[in-house]
Design a protein around this motif. Structure first.
Motif, PDB file in Angstrom:
ATOM      1  N   ARG A 168       0.820  -1.211   0.000  1.00  0.00           N
ATOM      2  CA  ARG A 168       0.000   0.000   0.000  1.00  0.00           C
ATOM      3  C   ARG A 168       0.851   1.257   0.000  1.00  0.00           C
ATOM      4  O   ARG A 168       1.770   1.388   0.811  1.00  0.00           O
ATOM      5  CB  ARG A 168      -0.930   0.007   1.216  1.00  0.00           C
ATOM      6  CG  ARG A 168      -1.839   1.225   1.265  1.00  0.00           C
ATOM      7  CD  ARG A 168      -2.739   1.195   2.485  1.00  0.00           C
ATOM      8  NE  ARG A 168      -3.553   2.393   2.560  1.00  0.00           N
ATOM      9  CZ  ARG A 168      -4.382   2.671   3.559  1.00  0.00           C
ATOM     10  NH1 ARG A 168      -4.488   1.818   4.567  1.00  0.00           N
ATOM     11  NH2 ARG A 168      -5.093   3.780   3.553  1.00  0.00           N
ATOM     12  N   ASP A 169       0.514   2.179  -0.908  1.00  0.00           N
ATOM     13  CA  ASP A 169       1.157   3.490  -0.960  1.00  0.00           C
ATOM     14  C   ASP A 169       0.234   4.539  -0.359  1.00  0.00           C
ATOM     15  O   ASP A 169      -0.970   4.550  -0.626  1.00  0.00           O
ATOM     16  CB  ASP A 169       1.451   3.909  -2.408  1.00  0.00           C
ATOM     17  CG  ASP A 169       2.699   3.264  -2.958  1.00  0.00           C
ATOM     18  OD1 ASP A 169       3.047   2.172  -2.482  1.00  0.00           O
ATOM     19  OD2 ASP A 169       3.309   3.829  -3.869  1.00  0.00           O
ATOM     20  N   THR A 170       0.799   5.433   0.432  1.00  0.00           N
ATOM     21  CA  THR A 170       0.085   6.620   0.880  1.00  0.00           C
ATOM     22  C   THR A 170       0.795   7.819   0.271  1.00  0.00           C
ATOM     23  O   THR A 170       2.005   7.978   0.433  1.00  0.00           O
ATOM     24  CB  THR A 170       0.090   6.735   2.412  1.00  0.00           C
ATOM     25  OG1 THR A 170      -0.414   5.521   2.978  1.00  0.00           O
ATOM     26  CG2 THR A 170      -0.780   7.893   2.865  1.00  0.00           C
ATOM     27  N   GLU A 171       0.026   8.638  -0.455  1.00  0.00           N
ATOM     28  CA  GLU A 171       0.617   9.765  -1.184  1.00  0.00           C
ATOM     29  C   GLU A 171       0.455  11.059  -0.406  1.00  0.00           C
ATOM     30  O   GLU A 171      -0.521  11.258   0.311  1.00  0.00           O
ATOM     31  CB  GLU A 171      -0.036   9.897  -2.561  1.00  0.00           C
ATOM     32  CG  GLU A 171       0.177   8.704  -3.475  1.00  0.00           C
ATOM     33  CD  GLU A 171      -0.351   8.957  -4.876  1.00  0.00           C
ATOM     34  OE1 GLU A 171      -0.931  10.043  -5.105  1.00  0.00           O
ATOM     35  OE2 GLU A 171      -0.181   8.081  -5.731  1.00  0.00           O
ATOM     36  N   TYR A 172       1.429  11.945  -0.606  1.00  0.00           N
ATOM     37  CA  TYR A 172       1.424  13.247   0.027  1.00  0.00           C
ATOM     38  C   TYR A 172       1.956  14.271  -0.979  1.00  0.00           C
ATOM     39  O   TYR A 172       2.824  13.961  -1.792  1.00  0.00           O
ATOM     40  CB  TYR A 172       2.324  13.274   1.271  1.00  0.00           C
ATOM     41  CG  TYR A 172       1.970  12.251   2.323  1.00  0.00           C
ATOM     42  CD1 TYR A 172       1.167  12.597   3.405  1.00  0.00           C
ATOM     43  CD2 TYR A 172       2.448  10.944   2.229  1.00  0.00           C
ATOM     44  CE1 TYR A 172       0.842  11.657   4.379  1.00  0.00           C
ATOM     45  CE2 TYR A 172       2.117  10.001   3.198  1.00  0.00           C
ATOM     46  CZ  TYR A 172       1.318  10.362   4.264  1.00  0.00           C
ATOM     47  OH  TYR A 172       1.009   9.431   5.212  1.00  0.00           O
TER      48      TYR A 172
END
Length: 252
Positions: free
Chosen positions: A25-29
């Motif tokens: 899982r990627d969390t983008e910012y």
């Protein structure tokens, strides 16, 4: 993942786009430009995790090429010692008009015997700050690589005949890595200015085509999306090339 094994986390720090990858899982910012702003983005990402990172977590960091100095090392049969490789890398940088002093941490190496190698350098002071951010949270830095170096060392480069281009698309710059038979030949960079990505990409690819013979294949790595079609300027400049997309975590 076994609880006995420390968690491995991949972090991307690039202007306009940062991410933190845990497992699949990627969390983008959103990421601001500039070395210090990227460190602030790192602190924000780490502190905003709903599930805190394990204190033993190993962190792999990929940073924008804009933070680094990067050069190709053409193969030299007679070089073997580490100090010889460093002196050769300094000479290659100086050919590009880049002089590195003691304030830079440099790495050199060849991925394959008798094939083009790579040298890259990052500012020592910035690296120390990066390590301090991680150590303050009990995390261990496993590696830090500019995205071009990550592509070179971790990408699955083929050995098919003909020229192959890897196009790394950051928000503010495009980087072309030119290979032949799996051997790195050249790196070229084009900033993205006010006239946009299409104009910048066209300039870069026309320059690459002028300097090298026909590109048979192109691999496209977009930082802004996990999976994206190649931009239109690729088809305009390389209509005969076979284009393959790369996931953003292709070399995580």
């Amino acid at each position: 993942m076994s609880r006995l094994l420390p968690e491995t986390v991949t972090i991307g720090l690039l202007p306009g786009q940062c991410w933190l990858r845990r497992g699949a899982r990627d969390t983008e910012y959103a990421g601001s430009a500039g070395p210090q702003a990227l460190l602030h983005s790192l602190e924000f990402m780490l502190d905003k995790q709903t599930r805190p990172l394990d204190k033993r977590a190993r962190v792999q960091v990929q940073v924008s090429d804009s933070l680094a100095a990067i050069t190709v090392l053409p193969w030299q049969e007679q070089l073997s010692a580490a100090d010889e490789l460093r002196a050769y890398a300094h000479a290659c940088f100086e050919q590009q008009g880049v002089r590195l002093d003691e304030g830079w941490a440099m790495q050199t190496g060849y991925r394959r015997f008798r094939a083009g190698g790579l040298a890259y350098a990052l500012p020592q002071a910035w690296l120390a700050q990066l390590m301090s951010v991680l150590e303050a949270r009990g995390l261990r830095l496993q590696s830090v690589l500019p995205v071009s170096a990550a592509a070179y060392w971790r990408g699955q480069g083929g050995r098919l005949p003909g020229q192959e281009l890897w196009l790394l698309q950051e928000a503010q710059r495009l980087t072309a890595l030119v290979y032949e038979g799996g051997s790195l030949l050249a790196i070229d960079v084009q900033p993205v200015t006010e006239d946009g990505i299409a104009a910048a990409g066209g300039r870069l690819l026309r320059r690459v085509v002028a300097r090298h013979r026909a590109i048979a294949r192109l691999r496209h790595w977009p930082v802004a999306q996990l999976h994206a079609d190649a931009p239109e300027f690729v088809a305009d400049c390389l209509p005969e090339a076979v284009v393959s997309p790369l996931l953003r975590h292709a070399w995580s």
